[in-house]
Design a protein around this motif. Structure first.
Motif, PDB file in Angstrom:
ATOM      1  N   ILE A 276      22.392  49.498 -30.004  1.00  0.00           N
ATOM      2  CA  ILE A 276      22.372  48.062 -30.299  1.00  0.00           C
ATOM      3  C   ILE A 276      23.717  47.426 -29.946  1.00  0.00           C
ATOM      4  N   LEU A 277      24.802  48.132 -30.256  1.00  0.00           N
ATOM      5  CA  LEU A 277      26.140  47.593 -29.986  1.00  0.00           C
ATOM      6  C   LEU A 277      26.423  47.435 -28.497  1.00  0.00           C
ATOM      7  N   LEU A 278      25.650  48.113 -27.658  1.00  0.00           N
ATOM      8  CA  LEU A 278      25.824  47.967 -26.213  1.00  0.00           C
ATOM      9  C   LEU A 278      25.246  46.654 -25.694  1.00  0.00           C
ATOM     10  N   HIS A 279      24.603  45.883 -26.583  1.00  0.00           N
ATOM     11  CA  HIS A 279      23.948  44.662 -26.130  1.00  0.00           C
ATOM     12  C   HIS A 279      24.925  43.705 -25.440  1.00  0.00           C
ATOM     13  N   GLY A 280      26.135  43.598 -25.959  1.00  0.00           N
ATOM     14  CA  GLY A 280      27.112  42.699 -25.369  1.00  0.00           C
ATOM     15  C   GLY A 280      27.377  43.040 -23.919  1.00  0.00           C
ATOM     16  N   CYS A 281      27.549  44.318 -23.626  1.00  0.00           N
ATOM     17  CA  CYS A 281      27.788  44.757 -22.253  1.00  0.00           C
ATOM     18  C   CYS A 281      26.531  44.563 -21.406  1.00  0.00           C
ATOM     19  N   CYS A 282      25.377  44.927 -21.955  1.00  0.00           N
ATOM     20  CA  CYS A 282      24.115  44.788 -21.224  1.00  0.00           C
ATOM     21  C   CYS A 282      23.868  43.346 -20.813  1.00  0.00           C
ATOM     22  N   TYR A 283      24.072  42.428 -21.730  1.00  0.00           N
ATOM     23  CA  TYR A 283      23.750  41.026 -21.463  1.00  0.00           C
ATOM     24  C   TYR A 283      24.862  40.326 -20.681  1.00  0.00           C
ATOM     25  N   ASP A 284      26.095  40.397 -21.171  1.00  0.00           N
ATOM     26  CA  ASP A 284      27.198  39.642 -20.555  1.00  0.00           C
ATOM     27  C   ASP A 284      27.519  40.126 -19.149  1.00  0.00           C
ATOM     28  N   PHE A 285      27.475  41.446 -18.934  1.00  0.00           N
ATOM     29  CA  PHE A 285      27.883  41.988 -17.641  1.00  0.00           C
ATOM     30  C   PHE A 285      26.773  41.910 -16.602  1.00  0.00           C
ATOM     31  N   VAL A 286      25.568  41.508 -17.003  1.00  0.00           N
ATOM     32  CA  VAL A 286      24.489  41.283 -16.038  1.00  0.00           C
ATOM     33  C   VAL A 286      24.142  39.805 -15.963  1.00  0.00           C
ATOM     34  N   TYR A 287      23.783  39.198 -17.085  1.00  0.00           N
ATOM     35  CA  TYR A 287      23.282  37.827 -17.064  1.00  0.00           C
ATOM     36  C   TYR A 287      24.410  36.802 -16.933  1.00  0.00           C
ATOM     37  N   VAL A 288      25.418  36.892 -17.780  1.00  0.00           N
ATOM     38  CA  VAL A 288      26.528  35.941 -17.685  1.00  0.00           C
ATOM     39  C   VAL A 288      27.290  36.159 -16.373  1.00  0.00           C
ATOM     40  N   ALA A 289      27.555  37.418 -16.034  1.00  0.00           N
ATOM     41  CA  ALA A 289      28.250  37.709 -14.778  1.00  0.00           C
ATOM     42  C   ALA A 289      27.410  37.258 -13.579  1.00  0.00           C
ATOM     43  N   GLY A 290      26.097  37.412 -13.674  1.00  0.00           N
ATOM     44  CA  GLY A 290      25.227  36.969 -12.592  1.00  0.00           C
ATOM     45  C   GLY A 290      25.292  35.469 -12.380  1.00  0.00           C
ATOM     46  N   GLN A 291      25.329  34.711 -13.478  1.00  0.00           N
ATOM     47  CA  GLN A 291      25.453  33.256 -13.354  1.00  0.00           C
ATOM     48  C   GLN A 291      26.798  32.865 -12.742  1.00  0.00           C
ATOM     49  N   ILE A 292      27.850  33.584 -13.094  1.00  0.00           N
ATOM     50  CA  ILE A 292      29.172  33.318 -12.522  1.00  0.00           C
ATOM     51  C   ILE A 292      29.172  33.635 -11.029  1.00  0.00           C
ATOM     52  N   TYR A 293      28.545  34.745 -10.659  1.00  0.00           N
ATOM     53  CA  TYR A 293      28.453  35.128  -9.248  1.00  0.00           C
ATOM     54  C   TYR A 293      27.739  34.047  -8.441  1.00  0.00           C
ATOM     55  N   ILE A 294      26.618  33.547  -8.958  1.00  0.00           N
ATOM     56  CA  ILE A 294      25.875  32.495  -8.262  1.00  0.00           C
ATOM     57  C   ILE A 294      26.708  31.215  -8.176  1.00  0.00           C
ATOM     58  N   ASP A 295      27.411  30.877  -9.262  1.00  0.00           N
ATOM     59  CA  ASP A 295      28.238  29.679  -9.276  1.00  0.00           C
ATOM     60  C   ASP A 295      29.333  29.761  -8.220  1.00  0.00           C
ATOM     61  N   LYS A 296      29.872  30.947  -8.043  1.00  0.00           N
ATOM     62  CA  LYS A 296      30.956  31.115  -7.077  1.00  0.00           C
ATOM     63  C   LYS A 296      30.439  31.120  -5.639  1.00  0.00           C
ATOM     64  N   LYS A 297      29.231  31.614  -5.441  1.00  0.00           N
ATOM     65  CA  LYS A 297      28.646  31.679  -4.100  1.00  0.00           C
ATOM     66  C   LYS A 297      28.130  30.320  -3.630  1.00  0.00           C
ATOM     67  N   ALA A 298      27.576  29.536  -4.581  1.00  0.00           N
ATOM     68  CA  ALA A 298      26.867  28.309  -4.203  1.00  0.00           C
ATOM     69  C   ALA A 298      27.831  27.152  -3.952  1.00  0.00           C
ATOM     70  N   THR A 299      27.470  26.305  -3.001  1.00  0.00           N
ATOM     71  CA  THR A 299      28.193  25.058  -2.777  1.00  0.00           C
ATOM     72  C   THR A 299      27.686  24.015  -3.769  1.00  0.00           C
ATOM     73  N   PRO A 300      28.461  22.958  -4.040  1.00  0.00           N
ATOM     74  CA  PRO A 300      28.061  21.981  -5.058  1.00  0.00           C
ATOM     75  C   PRO A 300      26.669  21.394  -4.854  1.00  0.00           C
ATOM     76  N   ASP A 301      26.231  21.228  -3.605  1.00  0.00           N
ATOM     77  CA  ASP A 301      24.947  20.574  -3.361  1.00  0.00           C
ATOM     78  C   ASP A 301      23.751  21.432  -3.729  1.00  0.00           C
ATOM     79  N   ILE A 302      23.946  22.759  -3.871  1.00  0.00           N
ATOM     80  CA  ILE A 302      22.825  23.633  -4.228  1.00  0.00           C
ATOM     81  C   ILE A 302      23.070  24.391  -5.529  1.00  0.00           C
ATOM     82  N   ARG A 303      24.159  24.060  -6.233  1.00  0.00           N
ATOM     83  CA  ARG A 303      24.527  24.833  -7.421  1.00  0.00           C
ATOM     84  C   ARG A 303      23.455  24.769  -8.504  1.00  0.00           C
TER      85      ARG A 303
END
Length: 374
Positions: A276-303
């Motif tokens: 259960i305690l691994l939830h932070g790593c499971c969620y943040d390092f996939v979902y939050v990190a994934g959103q950051i990755y997309i934000d960094k890749k995308a240009t403002p017009d398609i963000r």
């Protein structure tokens, strides 16, 4: 649901969330943010979602028992609730001066709210096997709805530009971002979301089978760990880059399910708690990190489109298919009884699936982005 004899349709109850995640971008993109003030849409959606989730238990107990109606009201709840997630974020971004510094703090309060709810309904009110969580959710939804009307006014865009199906599903964003690594990322995100669905649906039932009291309270330990992993995420990004951050999160899923599988026959409490305690790593390092990755890749017009694509792939299609798969596996394995040995067989399947996804990702993803978007 297990205590009321409808454990065989738990997966359908959680499927309503995935359906809401798939439909809400269409509601937001084509109606909500073009014609109505955001705070009014927020208020109405929260009130309706609160009424629906408060009413659902009437059809699971008493004289009005009807499983289809129970599930139907949960679906109505999620159809109203899921649009509020992005609307709330849009409201925050509208009123903040410095999004990069201020929004993470606001996001943290969402995690604290989740923890508070779990402690209230499970540890304090002992409501895990009753309709109390849904009653509290309903009351909270209605109160949140009325509070939403007091938020700063955000006028609708009034855009006359026709918004297409391609806009809503992020097809154009995918076309612009398309590369070998991005395709591997989207496929891996979709696939890792399948075993994700088994966690919230069946861990509470697993904890009860293992004789662990106050399951919802115990699961808040995962949200508590999320706070820690959110704080260290920028450090991991700077030191290791996006590939190893995402891979760490995927391997955490495999490790979590390995712990559950090993712990199941003997109901080993510390192993279950560690999972259960691994939830932070499971969620943040996939979902939050994934959103950051997309934000960094995308240009403002398609963000915005790119983030919509992320939601549909992960919370919608991925978790939707995962919920259906987890339900079929659960009903098949537990056909002769919900036993601890059967739980071991159940957890081995998402363990193997998570491991395969991690192997696919490590050999297919080649990008080495570091740092956070500015």
């Amino acid at each position: 649901m297990k205590s009321h004899g409808i454990a065989n349709v738990i997966y359908l109850a959680y499927m309503t969330s995935a359906i809401g995640a798939i439909i809400s971008p269409f509601f937001l993109g084509m109606i909500a943010d073009r014609f109505f003030p955001v705070q009014k849409v927020l208020g109405i959606m929260h009130i309706l979602s609160g009424i629906f989730v408060f009413s659902a238990p009437f059809f699971a107990e008493g004289s009005l028992i009807s499983t289809p109606l129970f599930l139907g009201f949960l679906l109505l709840h999620m159809l109203c609730y899921m649009p509020t997630v992005n609307l709330a974020a849009a409201t925050a971004f509208h009123i903040l001066d410095n999004r990069e510094k201020q929004f993470p703090l606001i996001r943290l309060f969402g995690t604290l709210g989740w923890i508070t709810a779990g402690i209230l309904v499970s540890k304090i009110l002992k409501g895990d096997t009753t309709a109390m969580p849904m009653r509290i959710s309903g009351i909270g939804g209605v109160l949140m709805g009325f509070y939403s009307f007091t938020l700063p006014n955000i006028t609708p865009s009034g855009s006359v530009k026709k918004i297409s199906f391609r806009d809503v599903i992020g097809a154009d964003a995918f076309a612009k971002l398309k590369s070998r690594s991005f395709i591997i990322f989207i496929i891996s995100l979709l696939l890792i979301s399948l075993p994700f669905a088994a966690y919230f649906s069946y861990v509470p039932v697993f904890l009860q089978s293992a004789g662990i009291a106050n399951p919802a309270f115990k699961m808040t330990f995962g949200q508590m760990s999320e706070i820690i992993f959110l704080l260290v995420l920028p450090l991991f990004f700077a030191r290791f880059g996006i590939k190893w951050v995402l891979l760490t999160g995927m391997l955490a899923w495999a490790t979590r399910y390995a712990l559950f599988a090993l712990a199941a026959p003997g109901a080993i409490g510390w192993m279950i708690t560690a999972g259960i305690l691994l939830h932070g790593c499971c969620y943040d390092f996939v979902y939050v990190a994934g959103q950051i990755y997309i934000d960094k890749k995308a240009t403002p017009d398609i963000r915005a489109q790119a983030q919509g694509l992320f939601v549909i792939v992960s919370y919608g299609v991925g978790q939707g298919l995962g919920t259906l798969a987890a339900g079929g596996i659960f009903n098949s394995i537990m056909a002769d009884g919900i036993t601890l040995n059967n739980w071991q067989r159940f957890w081995i399947i998402p363990l193997l699936f998570s491991a395969v996804v991690s192997i696919l990702f490590i050999f297919g993803f080649r990008e080495k982005l570091t740092g956070l978007p500015k």
